[in-house]
Design a protein around this motif. Structure first.
Motif, PDB file in Angstrom:
ATOM      1  N   LEU A  70       5.006 -56.658  69.441  1.00 59.21           N
ATOM      2  CA  LEU A  70       5.824 -57.383  68.469  1.00 59.21           C
ATOM      3  C   LEU A  70       7.279 -57.254  68.895  1.00 59.21           C
ATOM      4  O   LEU A  70       7.885 -56.180  68.756  1.00 59.21           O
ATOM      5  N   ASP A  71       7.813 -58.318  69.485  1.00 56.35           N
ATOM      6  CA  ASP A  71       9.199 -58.358  69.942  1.00 56.35           C
ATOM      7  C   ASP A  71       9.513 -57.212  70.920  1.00 56.35           C
ATOM      8  O   ASP A  71      10.379 -56.367  70.672  1.00 56.35           O
ATOM      9  N   GLU A  72       8.809 -57.216  72.043  1.00 59.54           N
ATOM     10  CA  GLU A  72       8.999 -56.185  73.064  1.00 59.54           C
ATOM     11  C   GLU A  72       9.455 -56.783  74.398  1.00 59.54           C
ATOM     12  O   GLU A  72       9.106 -56.293  75.474  1.00 59.54           O
ATOM     13  N   ALA A  73      10.255 -57.854  74.334  1.00 54.14           N
ATOM     14  CA  ALA A  73      10.696 -58.516  75.561  1.00 54.14           C
ATOM     15  C   ALA A  73      11.427 -57.559  76.497  1.00 54.14           C
ATOM     16  O   ALA A  73      11.292 -57.641  77.724  1.00 54.14           O
ATOM     17  N   GLU A  74      12.194 -56.651  75.940  1.00 52.99           N
ATOM     18  CA  GLU A  74      12.967 -55.709  76.758  1.00 52.99           C
ATOM     19  C   GLU A  74      12.061 -54.733  77.505  1.00 52.99           C
ATOM     20  O   GLU A  74      12.337 -54.360  78.657  1.00 52.99           O
ATOM     21  N   ALA A  75      10.970 -54.314  76.875  1.00 52.36           N
ATOM     22  CA  ALA A  75      10.116 -53.276  77.451  1.00 52.36           C
ATOM     23  C   ALA A  75       9.016 -53.816  78.354  1.00 52.36           C
ATOM     24  O   ALA A  75       8.524 -53.089  79.228  1.00 52.36           O
ATOM     25  N   LEU A  76       8.615 -55.058  78.164  1.00 50.97           N
ATOM     26  CA  LEU A  76       7.435 -55.587  78.856  1.00 50.97           C
ATOM     27  C   LEU A  76       7.483 -55.463  80.379  1.00 50.97           C
ATOM     28  O   LEU A  76       6.484 -55.046  80.986  1.00 50.97           O
ATOM     29  N   ALA A  93     -14.072 -55.468  79.628  1.00 52.51           N
ATOM     30  CA  ALA A  93     -14.384 -54.323  80.490  1.00 52.51           C
ATOM     31  C   ALA A  93     -15.228 -53.298  79.741  1.00 52.51           C
ATOM     32  O   ALA A  93     -15.204 -53.226  78.510  1.00 52.51           O
ATOM     33  N   ASP A  94     -15.956 -52.493  80.490  1.00 48.70           N
ATOM     34  CA  ASP A  94     -16.766 -51.433  79.888  1.00 48.70           C
ATOM     35  C   ASP A  94     -15.883 -50.409  79.197  1.00 48.70           C
ATOM     36  O   ASP A  94     -16.166 -49.959  78.085  1.00 48.70           O
ATOM     37  N   VAL A  95     -14.789 -50.023  79.862  1.00 52.65           N
ATOM     38  CA  VAL A  95     -13.857 -49.056  79.294  1.00 52.65           C
ATOM     39  C   VAL A  95     -12.571 -49.780  78.898  1.00 52.65           C
ATOM     40  O   VAL A  95     -12.016 -50.550  79.681  1.00 52.65           O
ATOM     41  N   VAL A  96     -12.117 -49.532  77.676  1.00 49.90           N
ATOM     42  CA  VAL A  96     -10.900 -50.165  77.159  1.00 49.90           C
ATOM     43  C   VAL A  96      -9.870 -49.079  76.863  1.00 49.90           C
ATOM     44  O   VAL A  96     -10.202 -48.030  76.286  1.00 49.90           O
ATOM     45  N   CYS A  97      -8.645 -49.334  77.262  1.00 48.96           N
ATOM     46  CA  CYS A  97      -7.538 -48.422  77.011  1.00 48.96           C
ATOM     47  C   CYS A  97      -6.560 -49.053  76.034  1.00 48.96           C
ATOM     48  O   CYS A  97      -6.501 -50.283  75.897  1.00 48.96           O
ATOM     49  N   PHE A  98      -5.776 -48.216  75.389  1.00 51.15           N
ATOM     50  CA  PHE A  98      -4.733 -48.667  74.473  1.00 51.15           C
ATOM     51  C   PHE A  98      -3.430 -47.992  74.852  1.00 51.15           C
ATOM     52  O   PHE A  98      -3.412 -46.811  75.203  1.00 51.15           O
ATOM     53  N   CYS A  99      -2.344 -48.741  74.766  1.00 58.82           N
ATOM     54  CA  CYS A  99      -1.024 -48.194  75.077  1.00 58.82           C
ATOM     55  C   CYS A  99       0.016 -48.965  74.292  1.00 58.82           C
ATOM     56  O   CYS A  99      -0.076 -50.195  74.175  1.00 58.82           O
ATOM     57  N   ASP A 100       1.011 -48.267  73.771  1.00 56.33           N
ATOM     58  CA  ASP A 100       2.121 -48.957  73.124  1.00 56.33           C
ATOM     59  C   ASP A 100       2.869 -49.789  74.154  1.00 56.33           C
ATOM     60  O   ASP A 100       2.888 -49.474  75.343  1.00 56.33           O
ATOM     61  N   ARG A 130     -17.422 -36.761  71.740  1.00 52.76           N
ATOM     62  CA  ARG A 130     -16.631 -35.725  72.417  1.00 52.76           C
ATOM     63  C   ARG A 130     -15.220 -36.286  72.624  1.00 52.76           C
ATOM     64  O   ARG A 130     -15.057 -37.302  73.298  1.00 52.76           O
ATOM     65  N   ILE A 131     -14.242 -35.605  72.038  1.00 52.20           N
ATOM     66  CA  ILE A 131     -12.872 -36.106  72.054  1.00 52.20           C
ATOM     67  C   ILE A 131     -11.993 -35.107  72.811  1.00 52.20           C
ATOM     68  O   ILE A 131     -12.012 -33.909  72.528  1.00 52.20           O
ATOM     69  N   ALA A 132     -11.255 -35.613  73.795  1.00 52.00           N
ATOM     70  CA  ALA A 132     -10.419 -34.770  74.634  1.00 52.00           C
ATOM     71  C   ALA A 132      -8.976 -35.230  74.585  1.00 52.00           C
ATOM     72  O   ALA A 132      -8.671 -36.354  74.168  1.00 52.00           O
ATOM     73  N   GLU A 133      -8.066 -34.357  75.038  1.00 47.78           N
ATOM     74  CA  GLU A 133      -6.641 -34.656  75.101  1.00 47.78           C
ATOM     75  C   GLU A 133      -6.105 -34.419  76.507  1.00 47.78           C
ATOM     76  O   GLU A 133      -6.565 -33.519  77.213  1.00 47.78           O
ATOM     77  N   HIS A 134      -5.119 -35.220  76.892  1.00 54.13           N
ATOM     78  CA  HIS A 134      -4.345 -34.993  78.109  1.00 54.13           C
ATOM     79  C   HIS A 134      -2.870 -35.036  77.742  1.00 54.13           C
ATOM     80  O   HIS A 134      -2.442 -35.913  76.985  1.00 54.13           O
ATOM     81  N   ASP A 135      -2.094 -34.125  78.273  1.00 50.70           N
ATOM     82  CA  ASP A 135      -0.644 -34.182  78.073  1.00 50.70           C
ATOM     83  C   ASP A 135      -0.062 -35.392  78.798  1.00 50.70           C
ATOM     84  O   ASP A 135      -0.440 -35.673  79.943  1.00 50.70           O
ATOM     85  N   VAL A 136       0.853 -36.099  78.133  1.00 44.00           N
ATOM     86  CA  VAL A 136       1.532 -37.242  78.752  1.00 44.00           C
ATOM     87  C   VAL A 136       3.006 -37.210  78.371  1.00 44.00           C
ATOM     88  O   VAL A 136       3.360 -36.827  77.256  1.00 44.00           O
ATOM     89  N   PRO A 137       3.894 -37.602  79.288  1.00 45.71           N
ATOM     90  CA  PRO A 137       5.324 -37.666  78.956  1.00 45.71           C
ATOM     91  C   PRO A 137       5.580 -38.748  77.907  1.00 45.71           C
ATOM     92  O   PRO A 137       4.980 -39.831  77.949  1.00 45.71           O
ATOM     93  N   TYR A 138       6.469 -38.440  76.966  1.00 51.74           N
ATOM     94  CA  TYR A 138       6.838 -39.381  75.906  1.00 51.74           C
ATOM     95  C   TYR A 138       8.326 -39.675  76.034  1.00 51.74           C
ATOM     96  O   TYR A 138       9.157 -38.778  75.957  1.00 51.74           O
ATOM     97  N   LEU A 139       8.653 -40.931  76.237  1.00 53.37           N
ATOM     98  CA  LEU A 139      10.020 -41.353  76.535  1.00 53.37           C
ATOM     99  C   LEU A 139      10.644 -42.076  75.343  1.00 53.37           C
ATOM    100  O   LEU A 139       9.927 -42.587  74.466  1.00 53.37           O
ATOM    101  N   PRO A 140      11.960 -42.164  75.284  1.00 58.78           N
ATOM    102  CA  PRO A 140      12.596 -42.968  74.228  1.00 58.78           C
ATOM    103  C   PRO A 140      12.142 -44.426  74.349  1.00 58.78           C
ATOM    104  O   PRO A 140      12.145 -44.995  75.433  1.00 58.78           O
ATOM    105  N   ARG A 141      11.742 -44.998  73.248  1.00 58.48           N
ATOM    106  CA  ARG A 141      11.265 -46.359  73.278  1.00 58.48           C
ATOM    107  C   ARG A 141      12.415 -47.351  73.465  1.00 58.48           C
ATOM    108  O   ARG A 141      13.565 -47.037  73.162  1.00 58.48           O
ATOM    109  N   ALA A 142      12.065 -48.522  73.960  1.00 55.04           N
ATOM    110  CA  ALA A 142      13.046 -49.602  74.064  1.00 55.04           C
ATOM    111  C   ALA A 142      13.092 -50.340  72.728  1.00 55.04           C
ATOM    112  O   ALA A 142      12.057 -50.725  72.193  1.00 55.04           O
ATOM    113  N   GLY A 143      14.271 -50.536  72.184  1.00 57.37           N
ATOM    114  CA  GLY A 143      14.393 -51.237  70.910  1.00 57.37           C
ATOM    115  C   GLY A 143      14.097 -50.327  69.731  1.00 57.37           C
ATOM    116  O   GLY A 143      13.872 -49.127  69.866  1.00 57.37           O
TER     117      GLY A 143
END
Length: 223
Positions: A8-14, A70-77, A177-190
């Motif tokens: 939703l209105d992510e032209a800067e980040a795309l 696809a068999d496996v689907v991912c989600f990302c902001d 079975r639910i697992a976690e991985h550490d990931v870097p979190y950056l300041p969002r655009a907008g």
């Protein structure tokens, strides 16, 4: 792999986000009513664009899930706060059978990336989730991966801010079975549409409280 990117209105980040989609994977940008040309930018950069006129984070995510093949689907902001390239080990865990749902545990690189009130809310939510399901998760972040058909089988119904939480709650109820991985979190655009405003934060709390109040759902099994 398909990567669902609610937008939703992510032209800067795309451009930043789409440049980091792993080679051979498909980006599904779900335009949720943008007025800044996000859909045109995504299409020009090679993404598949799905239009979801009903406003809501969950509505956009679910539209992407149903459009995926696809068999496996991912989600990302889609706001450049998370790098979709970090999804590679998530998918590997799913394909190798080590987990049914993999979540990203966000590790803020700066204070600006994750405001104190949002971090505190996430911590409280994780504690409530543990009380509801027994899961000892640290974060309910939006970076995640799972197999498409089992996800559809969860019967996810929330179409607003409660969607990511409902996915985890129903997966836990089904014995995933639910697992976690550490990931870097950056300041969002907008500006954030949720935690960036008091109204958005309050709406998210209401949505998630409703999800946690749902009785355990029967009839669902692990993938």
């Amino acid at each position: 792999m398909d990567v669902v990117l609610p937008c939703l209105d992510e032209a800067e980040a795309l451009p930043w986000v789409l440049a980091r989609i792993p080679a051979g994977w498909r980006a599904l940008v779900v335009d949720n009513g943008s007025t800044d040309g996000s859909a045109d930018i995504a299409r020009a950069l090679g993404a598949t664009v799905v239009h979801e006129p009903r406003r809501g984070f969950g509505a956009a995510c679910h539209a992407g899930l149903t459009a995926a093949t696809a068999d496996v689907v991912c989600f990302c902001d889609c706001d450049a706060s998370l790098d979709p390239g970090h999804l590679v080990p998530f998918v590997r865990d799913v394909l190798d059978g080590r987990a049914d749902l993999v979540l990203g545990r966000r590790r803020a690189r700066t204070r600006r990336a994750w405001p104190a009130h949002a971090r505190a809310g996430n911590f409280a939510l994780a504690r409530l989730l543990r009380r509801r399901t027994g899961l000892r998760l640290h974060d309910l972040g939006p970076l995640r991966a799972a197999r498409r058909e089992p996800l559809l089988g969860l019967g996810l119904s929330d179409r607003r801010s409660g969607y990511p939480l409902q996915m985890v709650v129903r997966a836990a109820d089904a014995g995933w079975r639910i697992a976690e991985h550490d990931v870097p979190y950056l300041p969002r655009a907008g500006a954030s549409k949720v935690t960036g405003t008091w109204r958005g934060t309050w709406q998210a709390v209401r949505d998630m409280s409703r999800v946690l109040a749902e009785p355990p759902a029967g009839g669902r099994t692990a993938p």
